[in-house]
Structures are given as C-alpha cells and as structure tokens.
Design a protein around this motif. Sequence first.
Motif, PDB file in Angstrom:
ATOM      1  N   ILE A  82       6.084  17.440 -10.067  1.00 19.23           N
ATOM      2  CA  ILE A  82       5.331  16.362 -10.714  1.00 19.23           C
ATOM      3  C   ILE A  82       3.842  16.594 -10.505  1.00 19.23           C
ATOM      4  O   ILE A  82       3.416  16.929  -9.393  1.00 19.23           O
ATOM      5  N   PRO A  83       3.033  16.469 -11.552  1.00 18.66           N
ATOM      6  CA  PRO A  83       1.576  16.579 -11.365  1.00 18.66           C
ATOM      7  C   PRO A  83       1.080  15.480 -10.426  1.00 18.66           C
ATOM      8  O   PRO A  83       1.611  14.376 -10.408  1.00 18.66           O
ATOM      9  N   TYR A  84       0.060  15.802  -9.654  1.00 16.48           N
ATOM     10  CA  TYR A  84      -0.494  14.826  -8.720  1.00 16.48           C
ATOM     11  C   TYR A  84      -0.913  13.555  -9.444  1.00 16.48           C
ATOM     12  O   TYR A  84      -0.778  12.458  -8.917  1.00 16.48           O
ATOM     13  N   LYS A  85      -1.427  13.718 -10.638  1.00 18.53           N
ATOM     14  CA  LYS A  85      -1.886  12.536 -11.390  1.00 18.53           C
ATOM     15  C   LYS A  85      -0.725  11.592 -11.666  1.00 18.53           C
ATOM     16  O   LYS A  85      -0.832  10.384 -11.486  1.00 18.53           O
ATOM     17  N   GLU A  86       0.396  12.140 -12.082  1.00 19.57           N
ATOM     18  CA  GLU A  86       1.555  11.292 -12.362  1.00 19.57           C
ATOM     19  C   GLU A  86       2.105  10.668 -11.091  1.00 19.57           C
ATOM     20  O   GLU A  86       2.581   9.522 -11.100  1.00 19.57           O
ATOM     21  N   PHE A  87       2.054  11.406  -9.983  1.00 22.04           N
ATOM     22  CA  PHE A  87       2.503  10.834  -8.722  1.00 22.04           C
ATOM     23  C   PHE A  87       1.647   9.638  -8.345  1.00 22.04           C
ATOM     24  O   PHE A  87       2.151   8.601  -7.904  1.00 22.04           O
ATOM     25  N   ASP A  88       0.340   9.773  -8.519  1.00 22.48           N
ATOM     26  CA  ASP A  88      -0.556   8.672  -8.178  1.00 22.48           C
ATOM     27  C   ASP A  88      -0.256   7.441  -9.016  1.00 22.48           C
ATOM     28  O   ASP A  88      -0.272   6.315  -8.522  1.00 22.48           O
ATOM     29  N   VAL A  89       0.036   7.646 -10.293  1.00 20.10           N
ATOM     30  CA  VAL A  89       0.385   6.527 -11.162  1.00 20.10           C
ATOM     31  C   VAL A  89       1.672   5.860 -10.680  1.00 20.10           C
ATOM     32  O   VAL A  89       1.763   4.627 -10.598  1.00 20.10           O
ATOM     33  N   LEU A  90       2.680   6.665 -10.343  1.00 24.72           N
ATOM     34  CA  LEU A  90       3.956   6.113  -9.874  1.00 24.72           C
ATOM     35  C   LEU A  90       3.755   5.265  -8.617  1.00 24.72           C
ATOM     36  O   LEU A  90       4.283   4.148  -8.512  1.00 24.72           O
ATOM     37  N   LEU A  91       3.006   5.799  -7.660  1.00 26.68           N
ATOM     38  CA  LEU A  91       2.830   5.072  -6.406  1.00 26.68           C
ATOM     39  C   LEU A  91       1.979   3.820  -6.607  1.00 26.68           C
ATOM     40  O   LEU A  91       2.234   2.781  -5.991  1.00 26.68           O
ATOM     41  N   THR A  92       0.987   3.909  -7.478  1.00 21.92           N
ATOM     42  CA  THR A  92       0.154   2.747  -7.762  1.00 21.92           C
ATOM     43  C   THR A  92       0.973   1.644  -8.424  1.00 21.92           C
ATOM     44  O   THR A  92       0.829   0.459  -8.093  1.00 21.92           O
ATOM     45  N   GLN A  93       1.833   2.007  -9.366  1.00 21.75           N
ATOM     46  CA  GLN A  93       2.678   1.019 -10.025  1.00 21.75           C
ATOM     47  C   GLN A  93       3.670   0.401  -9.048  1.00 21.75           C
ATOM     48  O   GLN A  93       3.950  -0.801  -9.107  1.00 21.75           O
ATOM     49  N   LEU A  94       4.197   1.202  -8.147  1.00 22.70           N
ATOM     50  CA  LEU A  94       5.114   0.678  -7.133  1.00 22.70           C
ATOM     51  C   LEU A  94       4.372  -0.283  -6.213  1.00 22.70           C
ATOM     52  O   LEU A  94       4.869  -1.373  -5.883  1.00 22.70           O
ATOM     53  N   ASN A  95       3.185   0.079  -5.816  1.00 25.84           N
ATOM     54  CA  ASN A  95       2.382  -0.756  -4.931  1.00 25.84           C
ATOM     55  C   ASN A  95       2.032  -2.099  -5.569  1.00 25.84           C
ATOM     56  O   ASN A  95       1.914  -3.119  -4.890  1.00 25.84           O
ATOM     57  N   ASN A  96       1.886  -2.118  -6.876  1.00 26.97           N
ATOM     58  CA  ASN A  96       1.574  -3.344  -7.607  1.00 26.97           C
ATOM     59  C   ASN A  96       2.637  -4.413  -7.397  1.00 26.97           C
ATOM     60  O   ASN A  96       2.339  -5.618  -7.437  1.00 26.97           O
ATOM     61  N   LYS A  97       3.882  -4.017  -7.156  1.00 22.22           N
ATOM     62  CA  LYS A  97       4.997  -4.968  -7.062  1.00 22.22           C
ATOM     63  C   LYS A  97       4.907  -5.856  -5.827  1.00 22.22           C
ATOM     64  O   LYS A  97       5.524  -6.924  -5.776  1.00 22.22           O
ATOM     65  N   ILE A  98       4.129  -5.438  -4.821  1.00 20.79           N
ATOM     66  CA  ILE A  98       3.979  -6.258  -3.622  1.00 20.79           C
ATOM     67  C   ILE A  98       3.101  -7.473  -3.902  1.00 20.79           C
ATOM     68  O   ILE A  98       3.205  -8.495  -3.251  1.00 20.79           O
ATOM     69  N   ARG A  99       2.212  -7.337  -4.866  1.00 24.89           N
ATOM     70  CA  ARG A  99       1.299  -8.415  -5.265  1.00 24.89           C
ATOM     71  C   ARG A  99       0.417  -8.867  -4.099  1.00 24.89           C
ATOM     72  O   ARG A  99       0.276 -10.048  -3.817  1.00 24.89           O
ATOM     73  N   CYS A 100      -0.162  -7.877  -3.436  1.00 28.41           N
ATOM     74  CA  CYS A 100      -1.106  -8.138  -2.353  1.00 28.41           C
ATOM     75  C   CYS A 100      -2.409  -7.419  -2.662  1.00 28.41           C
ATOM     76  O   CYS A 100      -2.430  -6.182  -2.754  1.00 28.41           O
ATOM     77  N   GLY A 101      -3.473  -8.180  -2.816  1.00 30.00           N
ATOM     78  CA  GLY A 101      -4.737  -7.595  -3.213  1.00 30.00           C
ATOM     79  C   GLY A 101      -5.397  -6.739  -2.151  1.00 30.00           C
ATOM     80  O   GLY A 101      -6.322  -5.976  -2.455  1.00 30.00           O
ATOM     81  N   HIS A 102      -4.962  -6.854  -0.901  1.00 32.76           N
ATOM     82  CA  HIS A 102      -5.536  -6.042   0.167  1.00 32.76           C
ATOM     83  C   HIS A 102      -4.697  -4.805   0.464  1.00 32.76           C
ATOM     84  O   HIS A 102      -5.037  -4.041   1.376  1.00 32.76           O
TER      85      HIS A 102
END
Length: 506
Positions: A82-102
């Motif tokens: 997986i390209p690093y760029k796509e990995f970053d998108v995947l992890l960022t989208q996963l992190n969004n699910k916690i709904r914590c701004g910090h």
Amino acid sequence: MNKKLLSSAFLLVLIGIVSIVPISLFANNNLDRLLSREAAAEDIELYFSIIDQQHGNPYQYISRKEFRQLVDETIARLPESIPYKEFDVLLTQLNNKIRCGHTVVSLDTDFLKSATNLAQFFPYPVRIIEGRYFIDFEDGDLPLGSELISINEQAIAGMTEQLSALTVTDGFSSTKPIREIESRFGYYFFLKYGAASSFMVTYKTPNGSIHQAEIAAIEGNRMLANNYYRPVYKQHERYYHFTHLDAIDSLQTLVLTLNTFQANPDWFYEKLASRYNEETKEFDFENLVIDLRLNEGGDRRILNFLYEFIGGGQLNDPSKTVVRNQDIALADYLVGINGSNSSAEVIAKADAYLKQHFTNATEKGFEGEVQNWHNTFDLGIHWKGTAFKGQIYVLTSGKTFSAAADLARILSDMPNVTLVGEETGGGHKARTANMLLNYSLPNTGVNLQVPVIYEEFLNVSNQSTGRGTFPDHLVTQTYEDLLAKKDTAFEFTLQLIGQRSSFGTN
C-alpha cells in the motif's frame, strides 16, 4: 508583527496539531513508495493498542467492540502493498471514528516542514456556505465569491462528506469539520485526491457564467499563510494577530480578539488594565466583545485571569476526571509528553502525576480526587480591580475549541453574556484532553497524539451529549455577505449593542 513572521509562527503550531501530509511525498518526492501489508497491519494494531490502553475515554461515542471491528476490517482490506499516502488516509479515517478532537494522527515533523517548500497545493482559501465552496480570496486568478464546481475533474458536490472523514472533532459538532476543511483545504484536498503542480478548475462567477482556468499550485507555507489558523489576507489586523484589542468609541465597546491561548498572559493584564481607572474603579467602556472564532485553545491557565476580570473571584469549574491507566503505556514508542521529550525523567514525572491525582479504581479506570482543576492553574497574575459588569458578547465558531470552547461554555451561563455565531467545536459536557502523549509508529513514522485525562464537566446546561456549546444567536456568513466582505457575526453583534444603547439599557 509582520505577516511573514506570523506565517512562520503558525506553521510551527501546524506541525504540532495537524496530520495530513503523507510521508511518501517527502521521501525523495516518491508518491509511489510502498508499505508492505504486514508492516501496515503491525502499525494499525499498535495504534489500536495505544488508543485502547492510554486514551482517557476512547469509547465515549463508539463501543470497544465496534472500534475493534473497524480495526479488523481495515486490516482485512489491506492489499499486499500500500502506498504511504493511502495508509495515512486509512488511519486518519479510522481515527475519525473516535470523535475526539485531541486524538490526532500526524507524520514526522521533518516531513511536515518539508511540505512548506513544495508547490503542490491548491492555493486559495475557500468558504463553505450551505455545502457549496466559494473562493474567499481577492488577489488570485479566480474572482472573490466564485463557486467551485470541480478541481482536476474532482466534483465539489459531495466533497464535504469525504473530507470530513479526515478531520477530528469532539463528538458530533456539526460546525467544526466544515471549518476544519475551510482552514486547511489545500492539505485536505491533497490528502484525499493527490498533489498537483497545477489545478484545472471549473467555476461559476458571481454573475452566473461558468469558466475553466488552470491555476498554479503554491508551496505549503504560502498556502497556509492564506488560510490556516488566522486569515492573514484579511485587512483588519485583529484577524491575523494572535491577540488584539481595539475600541469602537461610538458604541462604548471594547473588542478583545483572542485567536489563540498560546500567548503571554502579561499581554492580557496590561491591555485590560490600561482601560481601568483605579481611582473611580470604572472601565472606560460599557460593552465587551470577546472574539473566539479562530481560537483553537492553548494555555488553559489564562482562563483563570480572564474569569477574574469578567466574573470576579476565582473560577470554579468542577469536573469529574478519569484516566484508564496510571502508568504510561507502551513507552517504547513514546516520543513526547506535552511538548517535552520522552526522557526517562519526563516519563517518571508523568507516571507520578497520574498516581498522585488518580487514585480511585473504577471499572473505567482511575478517578481523580480533584474536581476544580483551575485551582492548580495559577499563573501568579490576578486581576485586583472591580470585575467588569457591563454587557459581554462572545463570538464563537466551529474552530472555537479546547480551552477556548471551555471559556465560551463557562461564560454562557452568566446573565450578562450573549453568545453569537456557531456551535463550538469543543464538547460542552465532556472531552478528553490535558496530558497529551505523542507516540511514533515504527514502520511508517506516523505520530499519534493521545489525550490521557477524560473530563466530564459538572456545571453545564442541558445540551445534547456530544455537541458543542450553542450560541444564543445563530449567525453564519451568507453568500451576499461574502461578496460584500462583511463579517456577519461581528456586525450582527454591533447591531445588538446599538439596539441596547438606543434604549438606554447600558
């Protein structure tokens, strides 16, 4: 302070809080650099372990079972490479699910610094009004107020939903993701759709005609100077200074603009004291406007001094606090705590702090004995004059976050305070923040900021769980006001002040 210095200052802030530039872009500028499936899965598993063990309350808005399932599904969908760029998108989208701004996913500081030298970013600030994207910039190739229809054949329609998944916010604030996209549009567009040396833009002018234009990309630092943190392209200096004080004598009004709490508290004392007559114990203004619309927080201790000046006496804002772990978990991957390095001494102090203040074991972790944490936030600067008793107007937006959202929430309950603008981006009832740990994932260099202390506020009005603080007057900019370069919420506030003055209520 000139604008060039301002740009450098808030780029440093960006490095600490934003995570949207993929590592691959800055590794020999190779967007195709690949990460093996095994390495990607290992970093995702470590990400989950850190969140699960150290985050103050990761399952406030999603259950552990649901989050674990999302982690498993993300790993299962990984390709062999997986390209690093796509990995970053995947992890960022996963992190969004916690709904914590910090809770922020970011990349190595050196890579983020490298971004400022690359001309691969969409150059102009945008304003999102009713789901439509408009150019909010006068000195570019596209007219102010032009509606974006597509960029490099990527339709703007539906873009907010896609880009919102890359943002972070406390709970379900409806305004913060939109303002996040606005202020970092060039980076979010890159993260989701890729870099480009130029952008083919289809747009509609204010008179309704549709055109196409190819516009050159710009370096990250120039793009950020146009639209991140403080809009330095705006004409009035209160928009692009960290803090600013100006008066509207005709309305007997003082305007205190606080675009950050990362400021020297002496400034507050000196500026406010200069408007106070110690002999008569009176101020030389009757109304106070506090603009928090671009304030994403900072030094929480400043709230104490501001409250003394506005409310009189010490701030009492009790909260129930919880940590999940009395020890710093997975310290081998730790790189910093609250901006300091992760030396053994720093980690030991953090461990001792948690063990000292969080002693009562519960099913969710360890509860703190202290309820009014502001008693421990003493800067040694105290307002000795009479508290201001005039009318106070607080301007808020989706970017009003963290300590700034705290101030808006606290002031909202005072009888002489009126909130104008939008729902804040910071949680009204609870949030996880305070001690911030920074981890580095070994295979990708991705940094993860994790807040340790969950805080549930006790003196709060009955607002929906997971939302920010709501204003008394909901005011957002219209398209007509954008074209007229009108600061809608600010001018609405001045009208409120004028109406009160005309009836002699001051």
